[in-house]
Design a protein around this motif. Sequence first.
Motif, PDB file in Angstrom:
ATOM      1  N   PHE A 182       0.812  -1.224   0.000  1.00 15.06           N
ATOM      2  CA  PHE A 182       0.000   0.000   0.000  1.00 15.06           C
ATOM      3  C   PHE A 182       0.846   1.275   0.000  1.00 15.06           C
ATOM      4  CE2 PHE A 182      -3.126   2.965   2.089  1.00 15.06           C
ATOM      5  CZ  PHE A 182      -3.950   3.079   0.981  1.00 15.06           C
ATOM      6  N   PRO A 183       1.982   1.327   0.727  1.00 17.04           N
ATOM      7  CA  PRO A 183       2.809   2.538   0.632  1.00 17.04           C
ATOM      8  C   PRO A 183       3.248   2.854  -0.802  1.00 17.04           C
ATOM      9  CG  PRO A 183       3.475   1.260   2.523  1.00 17.04           C
ATOM     10  CD  PRO A 183       2.491   0.408   1.753  1.00 17.04           C
ATOM     11  N   GLY A 184       3.391   1.841  -1.624  1.00 16.41           N
ATOM     12  CA  GLY A 184       3.718   2.078  -3.029  1.00 16.41           C
ATOM     13  C   GLY A 184       2.592   2.790  -3.752  1.00 16.41           C
ATOM     14  N   ASN A 185       1.359   2.425  -3.451  1.00 12.38           N
ATOM     15  CA  ASN A 185       0.213   3.095  -4.053  1.00 12.38           C
ATOM     16  C   ASN A 185       0.133   4.549  -3.578  1.00 12.38           C
ATOM     17  OD1 ASN A 185      -0.308   0.115  -3.690  1.00 12.38           O
ATOM     18  ND2 ASN A 185      -1.899   0.611  -5.146  1.00 12.38           N
ATOM     19  N   ILE A 186       0.403   4.741  -2.289  1.00 10.52           N
ATOM     20  CA  ILE A 186       0.406   6.100  -1.735  1.00 10.52           C
ATOM     21  C   ILE A 186       1.514   6.924  -2.389  1.00 10.52           C
ATOM     22  CG2 ILE A 186       0.787   7.480   0.352  1.00 10.52           C
ATOM     23  CD1 ILE A 186      -0.527   5.129   1.916  1.00 10.52           C
ATOM     24  N   SER A 187       2.694   6.331  -2.529  1.00  9.92           N
ATOM     25  CA  SER A 187       3.821   7.011  -3.164  1.00  9.92           C
ATOM     26  C   SER A 187       3.486   7.409  -4.600  1.00  9.92           C
ATOM     27  CB  SER A 187       5.053   6.104  -3.148  1.00  9.92           C
ATOM     28  OG  SER A 187       6.111   6.687  -3.848  1.00  9.92           O
ATOM     29  N   GLN A 188       2.827   6.524  -5.316  1.00 11.85           N
ATOM     30  CA  GLN A 188       2.449   6.829  -6.690  1.00 11.85           C
ATOM     31  C   GLN A 188       1.514   8.033  -6.723  1.00 11.85           C
ATOM     32  OE1 GLN A 188       0.414   3.692  -8.823  1.00 11.85           O
ATOM     33  NE2 GLN A 188       0.816   4.640 -10.793  1.00 11.85           N
ATOM     34  N   TYR A 189       0.591   8.098  -5.776  1.00  9.57           N
ATOM     35  CA  TYR A 189      -0.347   9.224  -5.702  1.00  9.57           C
ATOM     36  C   TYR A 189       0.369  10.521  -5.303  1.00  9.57           C
ATOM     37  CZ  TYR A 189      -4.032  12.278  -3.957  1.00  9.57           C
ATOM     38  OH  TYR A 189      -4.843  13.361  -3.721  1.00  9.57           O
ATOM     39  N   LYS A 244       2.776  11.772  -7.902  1.00 13.93           N
ATOM     40  CA  LYS A 244       2.140  11.985  -9.213  1.00 13.93           C
ATOM     41  C   LYS A 244       2.827  11.185 -10.330  1.00 13.93           C
ATOM     42  CE  LYS A 244       0.746  16.658  -7.889  1.00 13.93           C
ATOM     43  NZ  LYS A 244      -0.662  16.487  -7.714  1.00 13.93           N
ATOM     44  N   ARG A 245       3.074   9.912 -10.046  1.00 14.91           N
ATOM     45  CA  ARG A 245       3.716   9.046 -11.033  1.00 14.91           C
ATOM     46  C   ARG A 245       2.660   8.287 -11.824  1.00 14.91           C
ATOM     47  NH1 ARG A 245       8.175   6.773  -6.899  1.00 14.91           N
ATOM     48  NH2 ARG A 245       9.543   8.581  -6.947  1.00 14.91           N
ATOM     49  N   ASP A 246       2.784   8.351 -13.125  1.00 16.00           N
ATOM     50  CA  ASP A 246       1.852   7.636 -13.996  1.00 16.00           C
ATOM     51  C   ASP A 246       2.242   6.166 -14.073  1.00 16.00           C
ATOM     52  OD1 ASP A 246       0.813  10.118 -14.439  1.00 16.00           O
ATOM     53  OD2 ASP A 246       1.549  10.314 -16.488  1.00 16.00           O
ATOM     54  N   GLY A 247       1.251   5.329 -14.182  1.00 17.28           N
ATOM     55  CA  GLY A 247       1.470   3.905 -14.364  1.00 17.28           C
ATOM     56  C   GLY A 247       0.129   3.197 -14.413  1.00 17.28           C
ATOM     57  N   PHE A 248      -0.009   2.265 -15.315  1.00 18.37           N
ATOM     58  CA  PHE A 248      -1.240   1.479 -15.466  1.00 18.37           C
ATOM     59  C   PHE A 248      -2.450   2.357 -15.775  1.00 18.37           C
ATOM     60  CE2 PHE A 248       1.415  -1.133 -12.647  1.00 18.37           C
ATOM     61  CZ  PHE A 248       1.556  -2.232 -13.482  1.00 18.37           C
ATOM     62  N   GLY A 249      -2.237   3.413 -16.517  1.00 19.11           N
ATOM     63  CA  GLY A 249      -3.344   4.309 -16.865  1.00 19.11           C
ATOM     64  C   GLY A 249      -3.745   5.250 -15.740  1.00 19.11           C
ATOM     65  N   LEU A 250      -3.034   5.181 -14.640  1.00 18.55           N
ATOM     66  CA  LEU A 250      -3.310   6.086 -13.517  1.00 18.55           C
ATOM     67  C   LEU A 250      -2.531   7.370 -13.766  1.00 18.55           C
ATOM     68  CD1 LEU A 250      -2.996   3.485 -10.617  1.00 18.55           C
ATOM     69  CD2 LEU A 250      -5.062   4.227 -11.786  1.00 18.55           C
ATOM     70  N   ASP A 251      -3.069   8.192 -14.665  1.00 19.85           N
ATOM     71  CA  ASP A 251      -2.344   9.362 -15.129  1.00 19.85           C
ATOM     72  C   ASP A 251      -2.949  10.689 -14.667  1.00 19.85           C
ATOM     73  OD1 ASP A 251      -4.612   9.138 -16.661  1.00 19.85           O
ATOM     74  OD2 ASP A 251      -3.577   9.028 -18.586  1.00 19.85           O
ATOM     75  N   THR A 252      -3.854  10.607 -13.700  1.00 15.42           N
ATOM     76  CA  THR A 252      -4.402  11.815 -13.086  1.00 15.42           C
ATOM     77  C   THR A 252      -4.448  11.604 -11.575  1.00 15.42           C
ATOM     78  OG1 THR A 252      -6.723  11.120 -13.119  1.00 15.42           O
ATOM     79  CG2 THR A 252      -5.900  12.245 -15.105  1.00 15.42           C
ATOM     80  N   ASP A 253      -4.475  12.714 -10.848  1.00 11.50           N
ATOM     81  CA  ASP A 253      -4.578  12.597  -9.391  1.00 11.50           C
ATOM     82  C   ASP A 253      -5.846  11.860  -8.989  1.00 11.50           C
ATOM     83  OD1 ASP A 253      -2.201  13.898  -8.967  1.00 11.50           O
ATOM     84  OD2 ASP A 253      -3.108  15.844  -8.535  1.00 11.50           O
ATOM     85  N   GLN A 254      -6.929  12.126  -9.690  1.00 10.08           N
ATOM     86  CA  GLN A 254      -8.205  11.476  -9.357  1.00 10.08           C
ATOM     87  C   GLN A 254      -8.113   9.956  -9.543  1.00 10.08           C
ATOM     88  OE1 GLN A 254     -11.564  12.782 -11.665  1.00 10.08           O
ATOM     89  NE2 GLN A 254     -13.032  11.744 -10.347  1.00 10.08           N
ATOM     90  N   LYS A 255      -7.531   9.501 -10.621  1.00  9.26           N
ATOM     91  CA  LYS A 255      -7.386   8.058 -10.855  1.00  9.26           C
ATOM     92  C   LYS A 255      -6.473   7.421  -9.817  1.00  9.26           C
ATOM     93  CE  LYS A 255      -8.112   8.205 -15.863  1.00  9.26           C
ATOM     94  NZ  LYS A 255      -7.436   8.035 -17.172  1.00  9.26           N
ATOM     95  N   LEU A 265      -5.904   8.512  -6.817  1.00  9.24           N
ATOM     96  CA  LEU A 265      -6.618   8.532  -5.535  1.00  9.24           C
ATOM     97  C   LEU A 265      -7.641   7.402  -5.469  1.00  9.24           C
ATOM     98  CD1 LEU A 265      -7.176   9.937  -2.812  1.00  9.24           C
ATOM     99  CD2 LEU A 265      -8.854  11.354  -4.013  1.00  9.24           C
ATOM    100  N   MET A 266      -8.385   7.195  -6.527  1.00 10.19           N
ATOM    101  CA  MET A 266      -9.386   6.121  -6.549  1.00 10.19           C
ATOM    102  C   MET A 266      -8.715   4.754  -6.366  1.00 10.19           C
ATOM    103  SD  MET A 266     -12.231   7.558  -6.565  1.00 10.19           S
ATOM    104  CE  MET A 266     -13.167   6.066  -6.663  1.00 10.19           C
ATOM    105  N   ARG A 267      -7.517   4.595  -6.885  1.00  7.72           N
ATOM    106  CA  ARG A 267      -6.773   3.334  -6.735  1.00  7.72           C
ATOM    107  C   ARG A 267      -6.528   3.021  -5.264  1.00  7.72           C
ATOM    108  NH1 ARG A 267      -4.874  -0.656  -5.378  1.00  7.72           N
ATOM    109  NH2 ARG A 267      -3.115  -1.795  -6.192  1.00  7.72           N
ATOM    110  N   LEU A 268      -6.314   4.053  -4.459  1.00  5.46           N
ATOM    111  CA  LEU A 268      -6.064   3.846  -3.035  1.00  5.46           C
ATOM    112  C   LEU A 268      -7.249   3.170  -2.347  1.00  5.46           C
ATOM    113  CD1 LEU A 268      -4.336   7.224  -2.086  1.00  5.46           C
ATOM    114  CD2 LEU A 268      -3.261   5.029  -2.624  1.00  5.46           C
ATOM    115  N   PHE A 269      -8.446   3.453  -2.813  1.00  7.94           N
ATOM    116  CA  PHE A 269      -9.643   2.883  -2.199  1.00  7.94           C
ATOM    117  C   PHE A 269      -9.866   1.421  -2.592  1.00  7.94           C
ATOM    118  CE2 PHE A 269     -10.414   7.428  -1.954  1.00  7.94           C
ATOM    119  CZ  PHE A 269     -10.757   7.552  -0.615  1.00  7.94           C
ATOM    120  N   PHE A 270      -9.148   0.952  -3.602  1.00  8.71           N
ATOM    121  CA  PHE A 270      -9.281  -0.440  -4.017  1.00  8.71           C
ATOM    122  C   PHE A 270      -8.478  -1.380  -3.124  1.00  8.71           C
ATOM    123  CE2 PHE A 270      -8.344  -4.034  -7.002  1.00  8.71           C
ATOM    124  CZ  PHE A 270      -9.650  -4.508  -7.067  1.00  8.71           C
ATOM    125  N   GLN A 271      -7.438  -0.864  -2.472  1.00  8.12           N
ATOM    126  CA  GLN A 271      -6.587  -1.718  -1.638  1.00  8.12           C
ATOM    127  C   GLN A 271      -7.353  -2.377  -0.494  1.00  8.12           C
ATOM    128  OE1 GLN A 271      -3.839  -1.923  -3.225  1.00  8.12           O
ATOM    129  NE2 GLN A 271      -2.672  -3.264  -1.918  1.00  8.12           N
TER     130      GLN A 271
END
Length: 134
Positions: free
Chosen positions: A86-93, A96-107, A109-115
């Motif tokens: 999970f810290p990796g997901n937080i770090s990505q947010y 502001k690192r793009d990866g797996f189509g997570l190329d906006t802050d909103q995307k 952030l939404m990824r964090l809720f999937f964990q």
Amino acid sequence: MKTTTGKSIARIILGTGLIIAGIGHLTFARKEFQAQVPDWIPLKKDDTVIYSGLVEIAMGTALVFAPKKYRPAVGILAASLFVAVFPGNISQYVNKRDGFGLDTDQKRLMRLFFQPVLIFWAIKSTQQKRLKAL
């Protein structure tokens, strides 16, 4: 459908997903996974991705093939893995690192809720009996 059948299907889907993700760490999605490695990890990003990929393959295999009596322990280990990454997901947010189509802050952030969903899924799909309140 029986509850045990539903749990088995959920467990196998989760395990298969982990195996595919682990293979991705080692091959086709290696650079994408590097975007999730926090800067404070004391290893090279590529090494971290490789090691975590091997762990994901092992965890996915255990989810799919572990004998019934070991499944609750495997589920807790899988949930722990999702907590550990999970810290990796937080770090990505945060970074502001793009990866797996997570190329906006909103995307991102939404990824964090999937964990938490993955954590719940790992535990619920491997739990033998209903846990009783203390």
